[in-house]
Design an enzyme around this catalytic site. Structure first.
Site, PDB file in Angstrom:
ATOM      1  CB  VAL A  21      63.539  17.949  80.855  1.00 39.92           C
ATOM      2  CG1 VAL A  21      64.551  17.966  81.989  1.00 39.92           C
ATOM      3  CG2 VAL A  21      62.340  18.820  81.202  1.00 39.92           C
ATOM      4  CE  LYS A  55      56.478  28.908  77.019  1.00 42.71           C
ATOM      5  NZ  LYS A  55      57.286  29.208  78.183  1.00 42.71           N
ATOM      6  CB  CYS A 110      54.718  21.947  82.891  1.00 46.80           C
ATOM      7  SG  CYS A 110      56.050  21.468  81.806  1.00 46.80           S
ATOM      8  CG  ASN A 112      55.537  23.780  87.484  1.00 48.26           C
ATOM      9  OD1 ASN A 112      56.335  24.712  87.405  1.00 48.26           O
ATOM     10  ND2 ASN A 112      55.613  22.716  86.708  1.00 48.26           N
TER      11      ASN A 112
HETATM   12  C1  UGA Z   1      56.424  26.020  83.291  1.00 49.37           C
HETATM   13  C2  UGA Z   1      57.216  26.757  84.387  1.00 49.37           C
HETATM   14  O1  UGA Z   1      57.182  28.158  84.137  1.00 49.37           O
HETATM   15  C3  UGA Z   1      58.666  26.290  84.428  1.00 49.37           C
HETATM   16  O2  UGA Z   1      59.346  26.912  85.508  1.00 49.37           O
HETATM   17  C4  UGA Z   1      58.678  24.753  84.624  1.00 49.37           C
HETATM   18  O3  UGA Z   1      60.007  24.261  84.604  1.00 49.37           O
HETATM   19  C5  UGA Z   1      57.894  24.095  83.502  1.00 49.37           C
HETATM   20  O4  UGA Z   1      56.533  24.603  83.514  1.00 49.37           O
HETATM   21  C6  UGA Z   1      57.918  22.609  83.740  1.00 49.37           C
HETATM   22  O5  UGA Z   1      57.401  22.154  84.758  1.00 49.37           O
HETATM   23  O6  UGA Z   1      58.584  21.891  82.968  1.00 49.37           O
HETATM   24  P1  UGA Z   1      56.189  26.273  80.639  1.00 49.37           P
HETATM   25  O7  UGA Z   1      55.011  25.385  80.790  1.00 49.37           O
HETATM   26  O8  UGA Z   1      57.199  25.961  79.603  1.00 49.37           O
HETATM   27  O9  UGA Z   1      57.000  26.358  82.040  1.00 49.37           O
HETATM   28  O10 UGA Z   1      55.690  27.740  80.295  1.00 49.37           O
HETATM   29  P2  UGA Z   1      55.269  29.042  81.117  1.00 49.37           P
HETATM   30  O11 UGA Z   1      56.024  30.184  80.576  1.00 49.37           O
HETATM   31  O12 UGA Z   1      55.315  28.840  82.557  1.00 49.37           O
HETATM   32  O13 UGA Z   1      53.751  29.211  80.649  1.00 49.37           O
HETATM   33  C7  UGA Z   1      52.756  28.255  80.998  1.00 49.37           C
HETATM   34  C8  UGA Z   1      51.400  28.746  80.563  1.00 49.37           C
HETATM   35  O14 UGA Z   1      50.988  29.858  81.347  1.00 49.37           O
HETATM   36  C9  UGA Z   1      51.336  29.225  79.110  1.00 49.37           C
HETATM   37  O15 UGA Z   1      50.137  28.779  78.527  1.00 49.37           O
HETATM   38  C10 UGA Z   1      51.360  30.739  79.222  1.00 49.37           C
HETATM   39  O16 UGA Z   1      50.752  31.386  78.137  1.00 49.37           O
HETATM   40  C11 UGA Z   1      50.582  30.935  80.519  1.00 49.37           C
HETATM   41  N1  UGA Z   1      50.895  32.207  81.216  1.00 49.37           N
HETATM   42  C12 UGA Z   1      52.126  32.435  81.733  1.00 49.37           C
HETATM   43  C13 UGA Z   1      49.885  33.143  81.391  1.00 49.37           C
HETATM   44  O17 UGA Z   1      48.727  32.944  80.939  1.00 49.37           O
HETATM   45  N2  UGA Z   1      50.157  34.296  82.077  1.00 49.37           N
HETATM   46  C14 UGA Z   1      51.383  34.558  82.590  1.00 49.37           C
HETATM   47  O18 UGA Z   1      51.561  35.630  83.209  1.00 49.37           O
HETATM   48  C15 UGA Z   1      52.391  33.600  82.415  1.00 49.37           C
END
Ligand code: UGA
Length: 486
Positions: free
Chosen positions: A11, A340, A280, A228
């Site tokens: 961040v 991811k 997160c 979140n």
């Molecule tokens: C997440 C939030 O999306 C951000 O808005 C937030 O700022 C961040 O946490 C944080 O608190 O710092 P992030 O963890 O980087 O961001 O990634 P995401 O894109 O949200 O994905 C999180 C997980 O969910 C991954 O493992 C991804 O593969 C999974 N995911 C996401 C799914 O399984 N399905 C989906 O439809 C979306």
């Protein structure tokens, strides 16, 4: 505006580089001298699109400087962002000792008015503790304000998320600090940044329109955790629906499209898979549950979200067993190690948890990830083979498992993959491919919440032989049963 950002983690580094790109004079502070030297040498320690370019161009322009002296940075800055880590302790509570340490130093060097901004993800009411520590360490009450300004960036798209946010939330106790933060973010709120010819381009769906939301600090802190938790809930919801789809033979993609078309629900975060991971969601959900418990609020919904998420990994392992029967001695190709696509981060990666499960059952794993192999080596060591290419990972494999949604996996040469493999079996934990395309390419293709069409029979190595002739293992209602093959 003169800004200090304390902490050069995910961040802090992104916020520092982006604020500098908006035209502010940013000092990025970290106590880790080695890390600072790396950054000064122009090396960005995380895999993040556009970040190396932003760090380079803003360092060159003198708008982004790196320092290990917090007192100096505090002395010259009007706004001080606290972006240090808040790792989970054994209890699940975040460790706020780094925040406290930084605040006590800031307090001792406040010589004129400062806005102290809480950027790290923290539980509700942390701003009150920050204020208390500031006062205890001698900062005059009129010489500072504490503001909560949560960050919503995602790893992999962090720079674009910072520069093209849906909203900027500032939790304040007075208009003075709100107005300073409004000025700081003005190029984003007014859209001036996106009109610049050298601006980082927006990604699809981002349009440069940003809502500036002013709340109390308590509300801002809650907005972060609740956002979140809500997103994680959407993922667990669709994963549970995907299990139902598996049970009745429906297609979760159609269901997800149908649900998401309702604008009250929305299409995003309804992609089923092997569950959410990262630094997160898992951590913040636990912390949010603890906050609710401490406040005497029954929020058991969050427990279910976590439970369903955990079960996804087991469900996937059952799918692998369903496709391969026993795993001992089987050679498995794995594509994807990061939590991811688009990042080298493996923290709480469901891919790593699944690989550990496969190894426990005696399988041999050859894995490929475009960015996360080095980090994985520090966790899994030599217990798996690290392949140089996706094709090398597939060599002689009994099955291919897709565990991370790297977009480039979609462009793989399927015929080549199939030629490399011992058996043409693909178990896709991220629904990267269309089942029909995979069947036409001759694969037995298993995915999440979608039926497995029969594979086309032409095979460069001869006809496809089922693992147990005449029988196919099929997952039903979470248990593995044997049914006659189609
Ligand atoms: C997440 C939030 O999306 C951000 O808005 C937030 O700022 C961040 O946490 C944080 O608190 O710092 P992030 O963890 O980087 O961001 O990634 P995401 O894109 O949200 O994905 C999180 C997980 O969910 C991954 O493992 C991804 O593969 C999974 N995911 C996401 C799914 O399984 N399905 C989906 O439809 C979306």
């Amino acid at each position: 505006m003169k800004v200090a950002v304390v902490g050069s983690g995910y961040v802090g580094l992104v916020a520092g580089a982006c604020l500098a790109d908006l035209g502010h004079e940013v000092t990025l502070v970290d106590s880790d001298k080695e890390k600072l030297n790396t950054l000064k040498a122009g090396v960005v320690p995380i895999h993040e699109k556009f970040l190396p370019e932003l760090v380079a161009r803003n360092s060159r322009a003198g708008r982004l400087v790196f320092s290990d002296s917090l007192p100096e940075a505090v002395g010259k800055s009007l706004v001080i962002f606290i972006a240090v880590g808040t790792p989970a302790m054994e209890t699940g509570d975040p460790d706020l000792s780094y925040v406290e340490e930084v605040v006590s130093v800031i307090a001792k060097h406040v010589d004129h008015y400062k806005v102290v901004v809480e950027k790290s993800t923290v539980p509700v009411l942390t701003h009150e503790q920050i204020r208390k520590v500031m006062l205890l360490n001698g900062a005059p009450a009129e010489a500072f304000d504490v503001v909560s300004n949560p960050e919503f960036l995602r790893e992999g798209t962090a720079v674009q998320d910072f520069l093209y946010p849906d909203r900027i939330v500032v939790g304040v106790s007075n208009e003075k600090s709100a107005s300073i933060l409004r000025d700081l973010y003005e190029p984003l709120v007014q859209g001036a940044y996106c009109r610049r010819s050298d601006a980082v381009p927006a990604s699809a769906g981002q349009n440069g329109k940003t809502e500036f939301i002013v709340t109390s600090a308590k509300s801002a802190e809650l907005i972060k955790h609740a956002s979140n938790a809500f997103l994680a809930m959407k993922i667990s919801f669709i994963n549970a629906v995907a299990s139902l789809c598996d049970a009745v033979g429906a297609n979760v993609e159609e269901v997800s499209k149908g649900i998401g078309a309702d604008h009250r629900i929305g299409r995003s975060f309804l992609r089923p898979g092997i569950g959410f991971g990262g630094s997160c969601f898992p951590k913040d959900l636990t912390a949010f549950q603890l906050v609710a418990r401490e406040c005497g609020v029954n929020f058991s919904l969050l427990e279910k979200v976590v439970e369903i998420n955990h079960e996804q990994r087991n469900r996937f392992l059952r799918k692998v067993r369903g496709a391969l029967w026993t795993l001992k001695g089987k050679r498995l190709a794995v594509l994807g190690l990061a939590f991811k696509g688009g990042t080298d981060d493996i923290r709480e990666s469901p891919a790593i948890a699944i690989i550990k499960g496969l190894l426990e059952e005696g399988a041999q794993v050859a894995a490929f990830d475009p960015a996360a192999m080095e980090r994985t080596q520090s966790v899994l060591g030599q217990s798996i083979v690290y392949a140089e290419t996706p094709y090398a990972a597939c060599h002689s494999a009994h099955a291919l498992l897709i565990l991370t949604d790297w977009p480039e996996f979609k462009d793989l040469d399927l015929a080549r993959i199939r030629r490399e493999m011992r058996h043409p079996i693909v178990i896709d934990g991220r629904n990267m491919f269309h089942p029909e395309d995979m069947a036409n390419a001759g694969f037995h293709y298993y995915s999440m919440g979608r039926t497995t069409p029969p594979a086309a029979s032409s095979h460069p190595r001869g006809p496809v032989t089922p693992i147990s002739p005449g029988l196919e293992l099929q997952e039903l209602n979470g248990s593995t049963t044997m049914t006659a093959a189609r």
